[in-house]
Design a protein around this motif. Structure first.
Motif, PDB file in Angstrom:
ATOM      1  N   SER A 183       0.540   3.401  -3.480  1.00  0.00           N
ATOM      2  CA  SER A 183      -0.198   4.661  -3.338  1.00  0.00           C
ATOM      3  C   SER A 183       0.707   5.860  -3.629  1.00  0.00           C
ATOM      4  CB  SER A 183      -0.795   4.774  -1.928  1.00  0.00           C
ATOM      5  OG  SER A 183       0.224   4.721  -0.941  1.00  0.00           O
ATOM      6  N   VAL A 206       0.838  -1.207   0.000  1.00  0.00           N
ATOM      7  CA  VAL A 206       0.000   0.000   0.000  1.00  0.00           C
ATOM      8  C   VAL A 206       0.869   1.251   0.000  1.00  0.00           C
ATOM      9  CG1 VAL A 206      -1.699   1.307   1.328  1.00  0.00           C
ATOM     10  CG2 VAL A 206      -1.939  -1.173   1.106  1.00  0.00           C
ATOM     11  N   ILE A 237      -6.660   0.325  -4.432  1.00  0.00           N
ATOM     12  CA  ILE A 237      -5.773   1.486  -4.509  1.00  0.00           C
ATOM     13  C   ILE A 237      -5.928   2.212  -5.842  1.00  0.00           C
ATOM     14  CG2 ILE A 237      -3.350   2.211  -4.549  1.00  0.00           C
ATOM     15  CD1 ILE A 237      -2.750  -0.172  -2.683  1.00  0.00           C
TER      16      ILE A 237
END
Length: 565
Positions: free
Chosen positions: A402, A398, A440
């Motif tokens: 991101s 993540v 995401i």
């Protein structure tokens, strides 16, 4: 090169190198987890120390097993981290990125040829960036302002503890190129240490193999190091050796053991029995001398016990023992197969006893049935692992993904203690990766879009596991824009998956995304958009006899995976 010993061929490094690689992978996973924790809490001294110890273990063991490039590289990282511990260098985001890149590089070096030099340019680049970062470090005044104010409690030096060790190495240890003295020297460097060599296992001359290590050692050490630090010294030889570590005393415990008798120490060690001590005490000489004369123990053992008695006088008692052991998956599978055959045999035995109605067999057969059931449950539980072992890997996913997409996303995990079979955890990893990547890329909006929609600029993905009845439920929930129902429906009509006259529920519409090649993405990215993945997710979950469902609104999407226990 292998060493030929009689009819045996011993590969000098292969066996222990494999053990190092296996342990190092776990250490690297722990390293990544701690680095990500420090990114959110850079002043957490406990985690900084954890990271330092992990690097130290990788460095020491890497050098021992021939991974010198890893050892040298990790040494530089360890030095830089020591500057962080001393408040001389800030643990800024740039440093965090370097640590994560270093962790990935060590992982690559671990499975490449030991000294092939292929990673030398990458190593030099990271070290140069690290050197530049240290050159730009703030002044001591700035550093003190950025770090939390030290309280009096934080300036108190670590408490001293006394540990007792009995170190019995695998006799064939030296035939693999390992030197036990290296480990003993590292132990000795940790504090005031008394080592006593024990020779009672040395065979007669005609039975002696000069390449075997018949000695073993008793050690008493007064140190500020933790039990984990001491265990890490023997981390890569513990499976083949017998390493017993007991904390005998520390400065903070209340129980007074300043006057523990020599006989009590020897009984605790298992060198003599209480009955033997009582027999000796009936005589007039000092107990140590008498036990040597009786041939119960050697002078070396008495010397070691006296050293412990002397050191313990200024300490307080406490004890700790390692409680885990590494077992190969092949052995576990073999055990479970044997237990399965035993269950079948037990069922056949119960049928035979019922046919003959022999009352003398009734009780023992009932006991066998009970014990077999307990053994089956115990064997199956051995393979159960907390799903947290997989959850922690997604923090890095993540974070990196991101950042690459220009989004600010926080991953929250819950229910990591939920247990699943090791094989299921391994097979569920890839589907979870794809679902999180989709959340995401497609689910969470860009910060400016979220602000226009009245949301926080920072998105959230919640990964949860829990047990309900006879199944485990894993959910991936984001607070993004949700699925576009009409766009999915239009795409389904375009691909002749449904017709315009079909009156479908939201759930039926959303399930269309599990069709092979189905995608509503307006553009293809490096992350997703080709319509490959969601069908694989459903197929893999179906292979595990599970199911997957989707709920979505404009406030976000929730995907639930149901797996049977």
């Amino acid at each position: 090169m292998p060493i030929i010993l009689g009819s045996r061929i011993v590969n000098q490094d292969e066996k222990f190198a494999d053990a190092f690689k296996e342990e190092a992978q776990e250490l690297l996973a722990k390293m990544e987890e701690v680095i990500l924790l420090l990114e959110n809490d850079p002043q957490n001294k406990e985690q900084i120390n954890n990271l330092f110890r992990t690097m130290h273990t990788i460095k020491g063991s890497g050098a021992m097993f021939g991974f010198q490039q890893i050892a040298d590289f990790t040494h530089h990282l360890e030095t830089a981290l020591d500057s962080v511990r001393n408040g001389e260098l800030l643990l800024c985001s740039e440093f965090i990125n370097l640590l994560l890149r270093s962790r990935d590089l060590i992982q690559e070096m671990l499975f490449s040829t030991k000294e092939d030099g292929s990673k030398t340019p990458e190593i030099k680049q990271i070290l140069n960036e690290l050197e530049n970062l240290e050159a730009k470090q703030p002044s001591p005044i700035q550093t003190s302002k950025n770090f939390k104010e030290t309280t009096p409690a934080e300036t108190i030096p670590p408490a001293q503890s006394v540990y007792r060790l009995r170190i019995v190495f695998n006799p064939e240890m030296m035939t693999t190129g390992l030197d036990p003295l290296c480990l003993l020297e590292e132990l000795h460097s940790m504090g005031e240490c008394v080592l006593s060599v024990q020779t009672d296992r040395v065979p007669f001359f005609e039975e002696l193999d000069p390449e075997f290590c018949y000695f073993y050692w008793d050690a008493i050490i007064n140190t500020t190091a933790s039990l984990a630090d001491i265990e890490n010294i023997f981390l890569f030889v513990q499976d083949e050796s017998q390493i017993s570590i007991t904390r005998l005393a520390d400065e903070n415990t209340e129980e007074d053991t300043n006057h523990k008798r020599l006989g009590e120490i020897l009984i605790e060690r298992g060198d003599v029995t209480g009955e033997q001590i009582q027999k000796v005490l009936k005589k007039q000489k000092r107990s140590g001398e008498l036990m040597v004369e009786e041939g119960l123990v050697s002078e070396d053992k008495i010397t070691s016990a006296l050293a412990e008695q002397k050191m313990i006088r200024r300490m307080k008692r406490g004890a700790s023992q390692p409680n885990t052991i590494r077992v190969s998956i092949e052995k576990l599978d073999r055990l479970i197969n044997l237990v399965g055959e035993m269950v079948i045999t037990q069922a056949q035995l119960s049928q035979v006893s019922t046919r003959f109605q022999d009352t003398d067999l009734l009780t023992p057969i009932e006991n066998v049935e009970r014990l077999t059931t307990e053994l089956r449950d115990c064997a199956l539980n051995i393979r159960m692992l907390p799903i947290e072992t997989t959850f922690v890997k997604f923090q890095r996913l993540v974070r990196d993904l991101s950042a690459g997409l220009g989004k600010d996303i926080n991953l929250i995990t819950q229910g990591g203690e939920t247990e699943l079979d090791k094989t299921v955890i391994e097979r569920i990893h890839d589907p979870l990766v794809h679902l999180i990547r989709n959340s995401i890329d497609h689910g969470i909006e860009l910060p400016e879009d979220r602000q226009r929609a009245g949301k926080s600029s920072k998105g959230t993905i919640c990964l949860t596991a829990g047990q309900a009845g006879g199944e485990v439920i894993i959910t991936i929930e984001d607070d993004g824009a949700g699925l576009d129902r009409e766009r999915i429906r239009a795409k389904g009509i375009e691909r002749n998956l449904i017709s315009e006259s079909d009156n479908l529920s939201d759930s039926q519409i959303y399930n269309l995304i599990f069709q092979a090649g189905f995608s509503t993405a307006k553009k293809i990215t490096d992350v997703s958009g080709r319509g490959v993945g969601m069908d694989v997710v459903k197929r893999e979950i179906s292979k595990l006899r599970g199911s997957v469902s989707i709920e979505s609104t404009q406030k976000g999407t929730k995907i639930s995976i149901h797996l049977p226990l």
